[in-house]
Design a protein around this motif. Structure first.
Motif, PDB file in Angstrom:
ATOM      1  N   UNK A 548       0.825  -1.201   0.000  1.00  0.00           N
ATOM      2  CA  UNK A 548       0.000   0.000   0.000  1.00  0.00           C
ATOM      3  C   UNK A 548       0.864   1.257   0.000  1.00  0.00           C
ATOM      4  N   UNK A 549       1.976   1.196   0.718  1.00  0.00           N
ATOM      5  CA  UNK A 549       2.877   2.347   0.763  1.00  0.00           C
ATOM      6  C   UNK A 549       3.636   2.512  -0.545  1.00  0.00           C
ATOM      7  N   UNK A 550       4.177   1.426  -1.077  1.00  0.00           N
ATOM      8  CA  UNK A 550       5.046   1.569  -2.231  1.00  0.00           C
ATOM      9  C   UNK A 550       4.283   1.848  -3.511  1.00  0.00           C
ATOM     10  N   UNK A 551       2.994   1.539  -3.567  1.00  0.00           N
ATOM     11  CA  UNK A 551       2.224   1.893  -4.758  1.00  0.00           C
ATOM     12  C   UNK A 551       2.240   3.407  -4.958  1.00  0.00           C
ATOM     13  N   UNK A 552       2.011   4.166  -3.878  1.00  0.00           N
ATOM     14  CA  UNK A 552       2.085   5.630  -3.977  1.00  0.00           C
ATOM     15  C   UNK A 552       3.515   6.087  -4.209  1.00  0.00           C
ATOM     16  N   UNK A 553       4.478   5.383  -3.614  1.00  0.00           N
ATOM     17  CA  UNK A 553       5.874   5.730  -3.832  1.00  0.00           C
ATOM     18  C   UNK A 553       6.243   5.606  -5.312  1.00  0.00           C
ATOM     19  N   UNK A 554       5.875   4.504  -5.924  1.00  0.00           N
ATOM     20  CA  UNK A 554       6.196   4.294  -7.331  1.00  0.00           C
ATOM     21  C   UNK A 554       5.519   5.354  -8.191  1.00  0.00           C
ATOM     22  N   UNK A 555       4.285   5.695  -7.861  1.00  0.00           N
ATOM     23  CA  UNK A 555       3.611   6.762  -8.610  1.00  0.00           C
ATOM     24  C   UNK A 555       4.373   8.082  -8.484  1.00  0.00           C
ATOM     25  N   UNK A 556       4.923   8.323  -7.313  1.00  0.00           N
ATOM     26  CA  UNK A 556       5.729   9.530  -7.120  1.00  0.00           C
ATOM     27  C   UNK A 556       6.957   9.524  -8.021  1.00  0.00           C
ATOM     28  N   UNK A 557       7.617   8.365  -8.145  1.00  0.00           N
ATOM     29  CA  UNK A 557       8.792   8.299  -9.013  1.00  0.00           C
ATOM     30  C   UNK A 557       8.404   8.539 -10.472  1.00  0.00           C
ATOM     31  N   UNK A 558       7.188   8.105 -10.838  1.00  0.00           N
ATOM     32  CA  UNK A 558       6.732   8.316 -12.209  1.00  0.00           C
ATOM     33  C   UNK A 558       6.509   9.800 -12.492  1.00  0.00           C
ATOM     34  N   UNK A 559       6.100  10.546 -11.485  1.00  0.00           N
ATOM     35  CA  UNK A 559       5.826  11.974 -11.694  1.00  0.00           C
ATOM     36  C   UNK A 559       7.018  12.862 -11.368  1.00  0.00           C
ATOM     37  N   UNK A 560       8.013  12.343 -10.619  1.00  0.00           N
ATOM     38  CA  UNK A 560       9.228  13.103 -10.316  1.00  0.00           C
ATOM     39  C   UNK A 560      10.449  12.281 -10.737  1.00  0.00           C
ATOM     40  N   UNK A 561      10.691  12.093 -12.001  1.00  0.00           N
ATOM     41  CA  UNK A 561      11.820  11.250 -12.427  1.00  0.00           C
ATOM     42  C   UNK A 561      13.138  11.696 -11.808  1.00  0.00           C
ATOM     43  N   UNK A 562      13.916  10.722 -11.367  1.00  0.00           N
ATOM     44  CA  UNK A 562      15.261  10.992 -10.872  1.00  0.00           C
ATOM     45  C   UNK A 562      15.340  11.340  -9.406  1.00  0.00           C
ATOM     46  N   UNK A 563      14.323  11.990  -8.864  1.00  0.00           N
ATOM     47  CA  UNK A 563      14.416  12.527  -7.507  1.00  0.00           C
ATOM     48  C   UNK A 563      14.746  11.442  -6.489  1.00  0.00           C
ATOM     49  N   UNK A 564      14.171  10.262  -6.674  1.00  0.00           N
ATOM     50  CA  UNK A 564      14.343   9.195  -5.688  1.00  0.00           C
ATOM     51  C   UNK A 564      15.750   8.623  -5.662  1.00  0.00           C
ATOM     52  N   UNK A 565      16.554   8.906  -6.676  1.00  0.00           N
ATOM     53  CA  UNK A 565      17.892   8.318  -6.724  1.00  0.00           C
ATOM     54  C   UNK A 565      18.879   9.023  -5.803  1.00  0.00           C
ATOM     55  N   UNK A 566      18.559  10.239  -5.366  1.00  0.00           N
ATOM     56  CA  UNK A 566      19.534  11.028  -4.624  1.00  0.00           C
ATOM     57  C   UNK A 566      19.709  10.628  -3.173  1.00  0.00           C
ATOM     58  N   UNK A 567      18.742   9.940  -2.582  1.00  0.00           N
ATOM     59  CA  UNK A 567      18.755   9.657  -1.149  1.00  0.00           C
ATOM     60  C   UNK A 567      19.960   8.804  -0.751  1.00  0.00           C
TER      61      UNK A 567
END
Length: 622
Positions: A548-567
């Motif tokens: 349930x959590x990662x479904x929204x997370x993946x949608x976020x990566x689809x709308x903000x490409x690249x952002x998740x790689x910086x962490x």
């Protein structure tokens, strides 16, 4: 620089260059731009230190003039800049062109400023601005999207489930715009009157993107249209944008509420309807392809997004491989703990799924569980705040509050986010927690989330950035911001957060592994043709994350490409620099001094961070 010195410089800038910023680069007009530097040099009578500080201050205000909401968030829209409190950013194509022109001018001025004779902090400040503006300008040359300037949200789709004024402005007006006196009320009304123009500017840009065949995935549009319907229905009654005035005890707010309701219902609501109609038009041609690389110019867009999000030139393949290796190493650390507490069968991911289903680690459902979560967070903040003298020589005392993400945003929002307060301390740092269901959180993973968003993470780090010159308080870089927050989780573990709660350490390690998964999934979606389903399953199967959590997370990566790689990339860089410092200093190494060196250097690109640590090592050697 003193306030008096700056005011003189600023007035000169407004008189000489405010109406014709191109004067700083166009033939025949250079004298106006030179006046500021020359007057500052004359004031010091020497080498340019004051001139550099004046330039940096001027660059900051040039940016805030175009993004006035940032001035409010920093608490600097006061005195002669109080007018900014009544303004909103111009989101139209013309507004974005003006932003690009100003960044280009200021980048050139910073780049050409001689560094000789300047103190090292000022050289760093100039380098940070030049680097940040380089990346932003490269993004603004792309044909579509919202481009961050020293920020983190790389958004090719200007209006979607987690981006757009329909979400941002109600939260901003409620949580950030102050209502302390009648002038604030007047500024509130002024901003409300500009909201229709903001929405129309966005609508024009997403319509233009559609004409370029740049349309978000259908599953994101389904979320966005549902959320916008809710926002529209709310606006037709006055709703969230009216509520701050209704809650205020100011007599001026009571009077203004009638005018505000008319603005909202008769002007803002129709502008939202127009945006919604455009999203419906996009739905008719949308596909389910999640990656930006399937859109026109998408490969170039993603290359830029990775550069912006990591402040490196790493390729998608390199980031993908690093994520897989980091995930393997973290699972090697999780495995023995799982075995020790009785989880011996299956992969690490399968065993973490089983742990997540254990009722001992769940919060109650509904409002009762929400209260439990707030109490848990408060207790962890109190504990970690008391540990900070063990980790830093230079301490801060953040003004901090924990708030629920507005319910209208929760479906498209991550599990939590946080950030620093204002420079003047009047606006607190905030930890926003998603509570659409308490099942998003577990008792073994909420502690590390708290440390990440508050202390020693985002809120703590932001307190130091707020002590730097104004432009450094404005500019933030994704791998430093998020890498530091993950490093804050690590510090909490090293300070004993999980010594008596081994399951909590599993939650912390799973948090790091989750960020390693992000490197794999983001590049998988946008560079390797992964489906949305494959991306969700990777988290669930490989890391035991909650579906349930990662479904929204993946949608976020689809709308903000690249952002998740910086962490995780940023975290690994900080840890690598700490390891290097320990090796080179040996017995002279001091954890608190190292942490100070990193955080006092301010939020910076990775190459500037490395230079700051190198200087610390040299000074510690004597």
């Amino acid at each position: 620089m003193s306030e008096t010195q700056f005011q003189i410089t600023r007035r000169q800038m407004l008189a000489g260059t405010g109406a014709s910023a191109a004067a700083l680069t166009l033939p025949g007009c250079a004298a106006a731009g030179q006046a500021v530097t020359e007057s500052a040099n004359a004031a010091t009578g020497a080498g340019g230190q004051a001139a550099a500080e004046a330039l940096l201050e001027q660059v900051a205000w040039n940016l805030l003039e175009l993004q006035p909401e940032r001035a409010t968030g920093l608490g600097v829209d006061t005195g002669e800049y109080a007018y900014l409190r009544g303004q909103l950013e111009d989101t139209s194509p013309a507004g974005k062109a003006k932003l690009r022109d100003q960044l280009f001018i200021d980048r050139q001025r910073v780049r050409s400023f001689p560094r000789e004779g300047l103190d090292i902090d000022t050289v760093t400040n100039l380098d940070v601005v030049e680097s940040g503006y380089d990346v932003a300008l490269a993004g603004l040359d792309l044909p579509y999207g919202d481009i961050p300037v020293g920020s983190w949200r790389t958004a090719p789709y200007v209006v979607i489930q987690n981006a757009g004024a329909y979400l941002d402005l109600p939260r901003f007006m409620d949580a950030t715009h102050p209502l302390r006196d009648a002038a604030d009320v007047e500024a509130y009304l002024s901003r409300l009157s500009q909201v229709p123009s903001v929405l129309e500017g966005e609508r024009i840009r997403i319509a233009n993107a559609r004409l370029q065949s740049v349309v978000p995935p259908d599953f994101l549009l389904a979320k966005a249209t549902g959320q916008m319907r809710t926002t529209l229905l709310d606006a037709q009654e006055g709703g969230a944008l009216l509520e701050p005035l209704l809650k205020s005890e100011l007599p001026a707010a009571t009077t203004a509420s009638r005018q505000a309701k008319d603005i909202i219902t008769s002007r803002i609501a129709p502008a939202l309807e127009a945006q919604l109609a455009e999203l419906f038009a996009q739905q008719k041609v949308a596909t389910g392809a999640p990656g930006i690389s399937t859109r026109p110019g998408g490969e170039e867009w993603y290359q830029w997004a990775l550069r912006s999000s990591t402040t490196t030139n790493l390729t998608a393949d390199e980031i993908h491989r690093q994520g897989l290796e980091e995930l393997r190493l973290l699972h090697d650390r999780m495995d023995p703990i799982l075995r020790e507490i009785g989880y011996t069968s299956g992969t690490v991911g399968e065993r973490m799924q089983a742990l997540g289903a254990d009722p001992r680690y769940k919060f109650s459902e509904g409002d009762e569980g929400r209260e439990e979560i707030f109490a848990f967070i408060d207790e962890r903040i109190d504990w970690i705040r008391a540990q900070m003298p063990r980790a830093f020589n230079t301490l801060v005392d953040p003004n901090l509050e924990v708030r629920r993400i507005p319910p209208a945003e929760e479906v498209g929002a991550p599990g939590a986010y946080g950030g620093a307060g204002s420079k003047d301390g009047t606006i607190p740092g905030r930890f926003w927690i998603n509570l659409r269901t308490t099942d998003l959180h577990r008792k073994y993973d909420l502690a590390d989330l708290t440390y990440h968003e508050t202390i020693p993470g985002h809120v703590w780090e932001g307190e130091y950035s707020n002590r730097l010159p104004l432009i450094r308080s404005i500019l933030a870089f994704n791998p430093f911001s998020e890498g530091w927050a993950l490093y804050g989780e690590q510090l909490a573990d090293e300070l004993g957060a999980y010594d008596d709660f081994k399951v909590g350490r599993l939650g912390y390690l799973q948090s790091l592994a989750f960020r390693a998964c992000r490197m794999v999934v983001d590049t998988g979606l946008h560079s390797k043709g992964w489906s949305r389903e494959r991306a969700v399953n990777f988290f669930v199967e490989r890391n035991g994350s909650k579906a349930q959590e990662v479904a929204s997370e993946v949608d976020r990566y689809c709308s903000w490409p690249g952002q998740a790689t910086g962490y995780k990339l940023g975290h690994s860089r900080i840890v690598d620099l700490r390891d290097r410092t320990q090796r080179e200093l040996g017995k002279a190494y001091d954890l608190k001094a190292f942490n100070d060196a990193v955080i006092l250097g301010g939020n910076a690109p990775m190459d500037v961070l490395a230079k700051n640590v190198e200087r610390y090592i040299a000074s510690a050697r004597g």
